[in-house]
Scaffold this active site. Structure first.
Site, PDB file in Angstrom:
ATOM      1  N   CYS A  37       0.860  -1.185   0.000  1.00 45.17           N
ATOM      2  CA  CYS A  37       0.000   0.000   0.000  1.00 45.17           C
ATOM      3  C   CYS A  37       0.887   1.222   0.000  1.00 45.17           C
ATOM      4  O   CYS A  37       2.103   1.118   0.175  1.00 45.17           O
ATOM      5  CB  CYS A  37      -0.900  -0.006   1.234  1.00 45.17           C
ATOM      6  SG  CYS A  37      -2.263   1.179   1.097  1.00 45.17           S
ATOM      7  N   CYS A  57      -3.763   6.023  -0.019  1.00 44.27           N
ATOM      8  CA  CYS A  57      -3.294   4.695  -0.444  1.00 44.27           C
ATOM      9  C   CYS A  57      -2.888   4.649  -1.912  1.00 44.27           C
ATOM     10  O   CYS A  57      -2.440   3.614  -2.409  1.00 44.27           O
ATOM     11  CB  CYS A  57      -4.366   3.649  -0.163  1.00 44.27           C
ATOM     12  SG  CYS A  57      -4.890   3.629   1.556  1.00 44.27           S
ATOM     13  N   LYS A 112     -12.184  -4.539   1.425  1.00 36.90           N
ATOM     14  CA  LYS A 112     -11.722  -3.699   2.529  1.00 36.90           C
ATOM     15  C   LYS A 112     -12.664  -2.513   2.629  1.00 36.90           C
ATOM     16  O   LYS A 112     -12.790  -1.727   1.685  1.00 36.90           O
ATOM     17  CB  LYS A 112     -10.294  -3.228   2.269  1.00 36.90           C
ATOM     18  CG  LYS A 112      -9.756  -2.301   3.334  1.00 36.90           C
ATOM     19  CD  LYS A 112      -8.315  -1.945   3.082  1.00 36.90           C
ATOM     20  CE  LYS A 112      -7.824  -0.951   4.114  1.00 36.90           C
ATOM     21  NZ  LYS A 112      -6.439  -0.550   3.849  1.00 36.90           N
ATOM     22  N   LYS A 140     -12.386  -7.507   5.432  1.00 39.16           N
ATOM     23  CA  LYS A 140     -11.806  -6.632   6.449  1.00 39.16           C
ATOM     24  C   LYS A 140     -12.704  -5.435   6.690  1.00 39.16           C
ATOM     25  O   LYS A 140     -13.157  -4.837   5.700  1.00 39.16           O
ATOM     26  CB  LYS A 140     -10.447  -6.179   5.922  1.00 39.16           C
ATOM     27  CG  LYS A 140      -9.706  -5.215   6.774  1.00 39.16           C
ATOM     28  CD  LYS A 140      -8.427  -4.842   6.102  1.00 39.16           C
ATOM     29  CE  LYS A 140      -7.695  -3.830   6.922  1.00 39.16           C
ATOM     30  NZ  LYS A 140      -6.502  -3.364   6.270  1.00 39.16           N
TER      31      LYS A 140
HETATM   32  C1  PBG Z   1      -3.108   0.469   4.808  1.00 37.07           C
HETATM   33  C2  PBG Z   1      -3.787  -0.343   5.810  1.00 37.07           C
HETATM   34  C3  PBG Z   1      -4.705   0.062   6.793  1.00 37.07           C
HETATM   35  C4  PBG Z   1      -4.958  -1.068   7.535  1.00 37.07           C
HETATM   36  C5  PBG Z   1      -4.234  -2.111   6.984  1.00 37.07           C
HETATM   37  N1  PBG Z   1      -3.541  -1.649   5.902  1.00 37.07           N
HETATM   38  C6  PBG Z   1      -5.228   1.402   7.130  1.00 37.07           C
HETATM   39  C7  PBG Z   1      -6.256   2.065   6.319  1.00 37.07           C
HETATM   40  O1  PBG Z   1      -6.715   1.610   5.278  1.00 37.07           O
HETATM   41  O2  PBG Z   1      -6.629   3.164   6.729  1.00 37.07           O
HETATM   42  C8  PBG Z   1      -5.825  -1.125   8.747  1.00 37.07           C
HETATM   43  C9  PBG Z   1      -5.529  -2.258   9.637  1.00 37.07           C
HETATM   44  C10 PBG Z   1      -6.025  -2.131  11.005  1.00 37.07           C
HETATM   45  O3  PBG Z   1      -6.784  -1.225  11.368  1.00 37.07           O
HETATM   46  O4  PBG Z   1      -5.647  -2.987  11.792  1.00 37.07           O
HETATM   47  N2  PBG Z   1      -3.806   0.645   3.652  1.00 37.07           N
END
Ligand code: PBG
Length: 326
Positions: free
Chosen positions: A121, A131, A196, A249
């Site tokens: 990312c 991202c 996600k 997720k």
């Molecule tokens: C990065 C990423 C995030 C998470 C995992 N990879 C943050 C986001 O998208 O803001 C969140 C993981 C977590 O909250 O444990 N893209």
């Protein structure tokens, strides 16, 4: 006096009987442990909002992975916090970047005794905290794809087993698969953060990984939590693009989607029990309002019961400890 026709309590009469009847299993083998590694760090830093989670200096990585491995956990997920950020997130695909260094060090020390996964990312690496690559106030999908592919290839060169794209750019799995194949990394697998969601459950992670967006939010790329069909389209698209493991997720508020993904597709399904889920439990447990062990067990079993084959969780180490004892 009438008797119940079915007495379900008959099979709950003793601990051994309940063991025999237990439908869902949970083992350290099901867990993936996140690891945060920060560039130029001398000593460990505690993450304020995530009790017991720390950012590690590169020198501590092998000890940490050794401890994870001793607990019977087969996989880690590496997240990097770089010293420098810029508009293209160049430190993310630097062959000498912090994640690349961590991966090669772990590979050297553990050989094939640990599955090394790494986040792909840009948000920790871009000055905007988004991202993808920004053009004006927009997150540009297609220029981001090239960069994500470069990150994956640089991690593959360092020795990663599985790259885990979490940027939610359309076409990211296909772009990464193609780049890996062209560079000869046909055996490097992809576990995509397929569905996600745009979620408030990520806030503690942003504290852990310094990746909060500097303007706006992630609503133009992450899935709205109101839309289950759209989440299934994300999963379907990733499968068409050649993903190896799909992920839902966060986990706990999205158990329906884990179950549906399990029913509809035959690939391994991962669930990411995210930072906010961890922080809520920890916060309440620290007040003495809930029993941390029991509630952790219930949450992780629920995620398995919904259909997840594996769980990325900040409880990996503590859960593996109590699972080893039981
Ligand atoms: C990065 C990423 C995030 C998470 C995992 N990879 C943050 C986001 O998208 O803001 C969140 C993981 C977590 O909250 O444990 N893209």
């Amino acid at each position: 006096m009438s008797f119940p026709t079915r007495r379900l309590r008959r099979l709950r009469t003793s601990a051994k009987m309940r063991e025999l009847i237990q439908e869902t299993s949970l083992s350290p083998r099901d867990l993936i442990c996140p690891v945060f590694v920060q560039e130029d760090l001398k000593t460990r830093i505690k993450v304020e909002s995530m009790s017991e989670i720390e950012r590690l200096p590169l020198d501590d990585i092998n000890d940490e992975v050794g401890a994870i491995s001793d607990l019977g956990i087969p996989a880690i997920m590496v997240f990097g916090i770089p010293s420098k950020k810029d508009d293209k997130g160049t430190s993310a695909f630097d062959d000498n970047g912090i994640v690349q260094k961590a991966i090669s060090q772990i590979r050297k020390n553990f050989g094939d005794k640990m599955v090394i996964m790494a986040d792909v990312c840009l948000c920790q690496y871009t000055s905007t905290g988004h991202c993808g690559i920004t053009q004006g106030n927009k997150i540009d999908n297609d220029t981001s794809l090239d960069i994500l592919a470069r990150i994956a290839v640089s991690q593959a060169k360092a020795g990663v087993d599985t790259v885990s794209p979490s940027a939610m750019m359309d076409g990211q799995v296909a772009a990464i698969r193609k780049a890996l194949d062209v560079e000869g990394f046909t055996d490097v697998s992809i576990m995509s953060h397929s569905a996600k969601h745009r979620s408030s459950f990520y806030s503690p992670f942003r504290d852990a990984a310094e990746c909060a967006p500097k303007f706006g939010d992630r609503k133009t790329y992450q899935v709205p939590f109101t839309n289950a069909r759209e989440a299934m389209m994300e999963v379907e698209t990733d499968i068409k693009e050649g993903v190896d493991i799909v992920m839902i997720k966060p986990a706990l508020s999205y158990l329906d989607l884990i179950a549906e993904t399990r029913r509809r597709f035959n690939l391994p399904v991962a669930a990411y029990s995210v930072s906010g889920e961890y922080a809520l439990v920890k916060g309440a447990a620290m007040q003495g309002w809930v029993d941390e062990k029991e509630i952790t067990e219930e949450i992780l079993y629920s995620i398995k019961r919904a259909g997840a084959d594996m769980i990325v969780t900040y409880f990996a180490k503590s859960a593996a400890k109590f699972l080893q004892q039981s």
